[in-house]
Design a protein around this motif. Sequence first.
Motif, mmCIF file in Angstrom:
data_model
loop_
_atom_site.group_PDB
_atom_site.id
_atom_site.type_symbol
_atom_site.label_atom_id
_atom_site.label_comp_id
_atom_site.label_asym_id
_atom_site.label_seq_id
_atom_site.Cartn_x
_atom_site.Cartn_y
_atom_site.Cartn_z
ATOM 1 N N GLN A 38 -21.753 51.547 34.309
ATOM 2 C CA GLN A 38 -22.705 50.694 33.584
ATOM 3 C C GLN A 38 -22.208 49.256 33.501
ATOM 4 O O GLN A 38 -22.994 48.315 33.557
ATOM 5 C CB GLN A 38 -22.919 51.232 32.169
ATOM 6 N N PHE A 39 -20.905 49.103 33.375
ATOM 7 C CA PHE A 39 -20.360 47.743 33.359
ATOM 8 C C PHE A 39 -20.765 47.005 34.627
ATOM 9 O O PHE A 39 -21.126 45.848 34.602
ATOM 10 C CB PHE A 39 -18.819 47.781 33.312
ATOM 11 N N LEU A 40 -20.673 47.733 35.740
ATOM 12 C CA LEU A 40 -20.997 47.082 37.014
ATOM 13 C C LEU A 40 -22.438 46.619 37.027
ATOM 14 O O LEU A 40 -22.792 45.665 37.702
ATOM 15 C CB LEU A 40 -20.737 48.044 38.178
ATOM 16 N N VAL A 89 -18.728 38.354 43.870
ATOM 17 C CA VAL A 89 -17.384 38.670 43.397
ATOM 18 C C VAL A 89 -16.460 37.561 43.862
ATOM 19 O O VAL A 89 -16.271 37.380 45.070
ATOM 20 C CB VAL A 89 -16.920 40.023 43.952
ATOM 21 N N GLN A 90 -15.925 36.815 42.937
ATOM 22 C CA GLN A 90 -15.106 35.664 43.323
ATOM 23 C C GLN A 90 -13.639 35.858 42.957
ATOM 24 O O GLN A 90 -12.766 35.344 43.644
ATOM 25 C CB GLN A 90 -15.642 34.386 42.659
ATOM 26 N N GLU A 91 -13.374 36.598 41.899
ATOM 27 C CA GLU A 91 -11.983 36.693 41.451
ATOM 28 C C GLU A 91 -11.147 37.479 42.446
ATOM 29 O O GLU A 91 -11.552 38.550 42.891
ATOM 30 C CB GLU A 91 -11.915 37.370 40.084
ATOM 31 N N VAL A 134 -17.324 40.817 33.883
ATOM 32 C CA VAL A 134 -17.391 42.257 33.640
ATOM 33 C C VAL A 134 -17.336 42.994 34.968
ATOM 34 O O VAL A 134 -16.575 43.951 35.149
ATOM 35 C CB VAL A 134 -18.674 42.615 32.859
ATOM 36 N N THR A 135 -18.124 42.529 35.923
ATOM 37 C CA THR A 135 -18.124 43.140 37.244
ATOM 38 C C THR A 135 -16.723 43.120 37.838
ATOM 39 O O THR A 135 -16.235 44.115 38.373
ATOM 40 C CB THR A 135 -19.071 42.368 38.176
ATOM 41 N N ALA A 136 -16.086 41.948 37.716
ATOM 42 C CA ALA A 136 -14.767 41.798 38.315
ATOM 43 C C ALA A 136 -13.782 42.815 37.746
ATOM 44 O O ALA A 136 -13.100 43.523 38.497
ATOM 45 C CB ALA A 136 -14.261 40.376 38.084
ATOM 46 N N GLU A 137 -13.740 42.894 36.413
ATOM 47 C CA GLU A 137 -12.807 43.832 35.796
ATOM 48 C C GLU A 137 -13.147 45.272 36.166
ATOM 49 O O GLU A 137 -12.264 46.080 36.454
ATOM 50 C CB GLU A 137 -12.819 43.680 34.268
ATOM 51 N N VAL A 141 -12.529 50.644 38.886
ATOM 52 C CA VAL A 141 -13.108 51.694 39.717
ATOM 53 C C VAL A 141 -12.158 52.008 40.866
ATOM 54 O O VAL A 141 -11.933 53.169 41.217
ATOM 55 C CB VAL A 141 -14.499 51.263 40.235
ATOM 56 N N LYS A 142 -11.534 50.967 41.395
ATOM 57 C CA LYS A 142 -10.575 51.184 42.472
ATOM 58 C C LYS A 142 -9.430 52.091 42.012
ATOM 59 O O LYS A 142 -9.107 53.079 42.661
ATOM 60 C CB LYS A 142 -10.019 49.842 42.942
#
Lengths: 448, 846
Positions: B416-418, B459-461, B425-428, B433-434
């Motif tokens: 859900q975060f994704l 995704v930049q980070e 949030v996506t980055a973390e 998930v990895k």
Amino acid sequence: MISQFFVLSQRGDNIVFRDYRGEIQKGSTEIFFRKVKFWKEDGQEEAPPVFNLDGVNYFHVKVVGLFFVATTRVNVSPSLVLELLQRIARVIKDYLGILNEESLRKNFVLVYELLDEVIDFGYVQTTSTEMLKSYVFNEPIVVEDARLQYSALFMQGTKRMPGTAVTKSVVANDPTGRRREEIFVDLIEKISITFSSSGYILTSEIDGTIQMKSYLTGNPEIRLALNDDLTIGRGGRSVFDYRSSSGTGAVILDDCNFHESVHLDSFETDKTLSLVPPDGEFTVMNYRLTQEFKPPFRVNTLIEETGALKAEVMIKVRAEFSSSITANTIMVQMPLPKYTTRASFELEPGAIGQTTNFKEANRRLEWGLKKIVGGSEHTLRAKLTFSPESHGNITKESGPVSMTFTIPMYNASRLQVKYLQIAKKSGTYNPYRWVRYVTQANSYVARI
Amino acid sequence: MAPPAQSHRSSSPSQPSGKGEVSDLKSQLRQLAGSRAPGVDDSKRDLFKKVISYMTIGIDVSAVFGEMVMCSATSDIVLKKMCYLYVGNYAKVNPDLALLTINFLQRDCKDADPMIRGLALRSLCSLRVANLVEYLVGPLGSGLKDNSSYVRIVAVMGVLKLYHISASTCVDADFPQTLKHLMLNDSDTQVVANCLTALQEIWSAEASTSEEASREREALLSKPVVFYFLNRIREFSEWAQCLVLDLAAKYVPSDNNEIFDIMNLLEDRLQHANGAVVLATIKLFLQLTLSMADVHQQVYERIKAPLLTLVSSGSPEQSYAVLSHLHLLVMRAPYIFSSDYKHFYCQYNEPSYVKKLKLEMLTAVANESNTYEIVTELCEYAANVDIPIARESIRAVGKIALQQYDVNAIVDRLLQFLEMEKDYVTAEALVLVKDLLRKYPQWSQDCIAVVGNISSKNVQEPKAKAALIWMLGEYSQEMHDAPYILESLIENWDEEHSAEVRLHLLTAVMKCFFKRPPETQKALGAALAAGLADFHQDVHDRALFYYRVLQHNVSVAERVVNPPKQAVSVFADTQSSEIKDRIFDEFNSLSVVYQKPSYMFTDKEHRGPFEFSDELGNLSIGAESAVGTVVPAHRVEANDKDLLLSTSEKEEIKGPSNNGSAYSAPSYDGSAVSAASQALSELTILNPSVPGLTPQSSLAIDDLLGLGLPEIPSPAAAPSPPLLKLNSKAILDPGTFQQKWRQLPISLSQEYSVSPQGVAALTTSEALLRHMQGHSIHCIASGGQSPNFKFFFFAQKAEELSTFLVECIINTSSAKAQIKIKADDQSASQEFSALFQSALSKFGVP
């Protein structure tokens, strides 16, 4: 063991500086101030109270906007030093009556007198206001505190307290030439509560403290009786188990601690604390309870999307305490989505003493109310406009709603001082006794 | 002890800036000095106040020293005190003028008023001028015998001050013995407490040179002394109580009854309102019960409530100090606190340093019964306005997922975060998930479905990008677009600033190539070419390695990048348990707040009550001490533990750093390889224009890339004889070694084999020390027992002051030596390593 002690103003000026061991290089005040000011580049994070720079440990506490700082190279107990800094601030306040930048600047010689006796060669000697009296020869220069916030804290309607009393110095002579015999006992409770979005209480805690400030001559013994049904400790049960006492009316503290001078000999039998109060202000007892209690305020928040880039927020606050009691200085805050560009407010008809504000810098809605009378309900409507850039779930990105307030003569825990007995010296000896209650919000949060 | 230099930054209008005012003061003081006029004291007070106020804000007013002394002839105590303060501040920088003050201070030391005697004595001892110590002994001696307790209190601290100015004068006057007598006999508790303080400082400092002092220091910890203090503890001030409790924490009781006696005696100290007293008591209780597991656990249960009360009362600063200690205990015994998790929920108005501690505690106490609620709470913080905390919260959810058995619900939450579509949030969440997939490969289907929807452009980070790329490589079979996404990322190689991302990109495209050769061949070629041209050393090396391994043998290459994987069972802890134990030993000190043992942030002389005779992780210091002295048994034990730890940790760390590929027996799918070779041969055809340079099959790839590769020295070539010359008389003190070891990066890490003769000769560590010394490699610390030995060596270049530091762990049963080299001059570390190896290889060879 500490090496230096100093007090810095908000702008970083030295107000007081004392070096006890001469083992830290010059410029430590500036090094400290620069580090605290620019802890993280973005300025978002506060500097922690303890940090190490080039082998020097810096401790600080913030009191009335001033930095009370100690440095040392030794691996000391952080609690001890932070407690000491706080205590030094309190002792100084006892002597100056009011603690602020002006009073410190006017009385710095007196402060040096105190510091000389409180710490010698970096080691604490005494922090007892009373013992220090014999070493202090300077007369305090009393400054006026225009705000008198502290005493305002306890004012409830017409029941006026002697406002200046709590700000008088323990050594200053009354202008009238005589000292008023009086003693103040304050029960201060701080509430932390989190409501879920459906209004259910997720966590709640009351952190209370009984403060005493005595101006009695001759240090008579005092007995302080608390509720008969008071118990301490919740046995083996989890502290968040609410089944325990609801309905029985008993006050159950999870835990508490006491000042050095308190004797608990008769506490088990008649819930009485006996003590010989030292001069100055001190904490008789700290307590903590997670027992279920009735929250003073209920908050309801509704967010509705009213158009493509518009939404409406409605916040309703209901005071759930007796109508004889009035809460003051209430502030309701709510973070809004990052893409909010404008907010217009609508107060209920006839609202007085209410302010609204949209803080653009951090996208926050602020609603201030001067007073809320028990039993009443207040509503705020806000129309929000969003920027056209993409946005997600408005409800998820706003909130939680938080509240700060002060409610004089009210305490949520129902802990009471049943009586305050002063050992009598003579039949005519009848000092003033003030027992006051106040409840404040620590973290009062309603999720949406 | 001059006050800090005046700041010009923001002086308030009332603050003068300098010289004019000082000379004004000087002349005014001079006028008043001889005056006997009425009211002169009031004028003096005003002037003195001005002087002190200048001093405070940092203006140098030492120029009026003489005038101040002249004005000091007064009976006004306020004036006297200001004068003392002034003199104490400037005497050190004006030793000659300080002599002027001796007279009036000595006279005041004999005053009828005990207050004046005390104040004068304190000032006299605070002058800190070495050539004036002779004037101190007399007044101190009578001060210690004074009938006023105030004077005695001051005199005891005076002795300590004297010791710091001139230790020999202090000891010669036999002051320590006088203090000892006072400590055990004085009626005033503050005198007693100050004696204890002073004696602890003096005897600890003396102990290294004097056996008697060392014995005296031990005697402070003897049963009669400790119980003398403990039995009167309630008479002491709260601060002195802390001192007594610290002393008792170092005492070793003779039996369990004594332990229980002490604990019962001090039980009520846990209810003290002063947090310092409570923490000192807790430390004592924890120390006393270390060897009694069940009682130790009872102590944890007992101290929970007082700690929580301290956290929620008092100022935010005090509560932070207590919370740090609670954090340490929670991390040590999370199960004891698992029902208290709600206390670790964050409040919106707490500073981030508090929230961070709480998030870690929440993560630690999560178990089957409370995980759902904790994760729900953490998810609330993920939308927090405080972005760093939001990130930490997401990471906390991930960590909980990794430590739980039933992660069903948590995986949903992470996914859900994704979908929240907030960049951070996506980055973390991607990173999590990895990690989750590495531990629970069975979730790959659910995760991949969601991850596949994320556009790499959002995704930049670097960390998140690397995680996404890792998943693209690892699951290229399942993710349809994988080769094409990778290809587009490679096209933008030059814009990718993070070397980490480029490294992952190389590996991912290799993995993808073996799974889907035809679709990836072009991307692989482009990636290897870009990698070889990369300015970053690691990226270049990895590209070259892949290139060569493909050249060498395609199936080997596949085994390298796509070995069968085992799920990671435990991720390496960031802090070794040895360090954690050390911090626990230093309970109730800054170590807990900084989460570092004291040797990492304090020089030895300032370590306070936690003095360790050993410096480098429990190893005995110095070649001399290692040779010929018997290492105490407990220390050897610690060494063994240390050694075992460091080796097992290494294995754990290996996993993550290699993209989670836990290497096991190689087995591979032949068909994939053949497909790959086929693809390779197709590649040749695609690039017919490049002339073949080598006759081998690897030619194809060479050609494909069309790179003029520089001649690379053959790795098989024997190392050339070392040209490095070492200084045979190199000197390095342990402190410097430690400091350097902390500061320098590892420039070389290698494993050597030790010859059988070497193993046979290595019965004790001393043998090797002598041998290495013969090669100008000196040992600074060593420890261990067969089969594990650990050494710290150092060496210096003969011509210049350039140092090499070596950590060497030798396991005699496997005949392997693991070494880590750190060097001032990193370019020479390869050469030094060769020299070290050759020296080591000669060990045991007659």
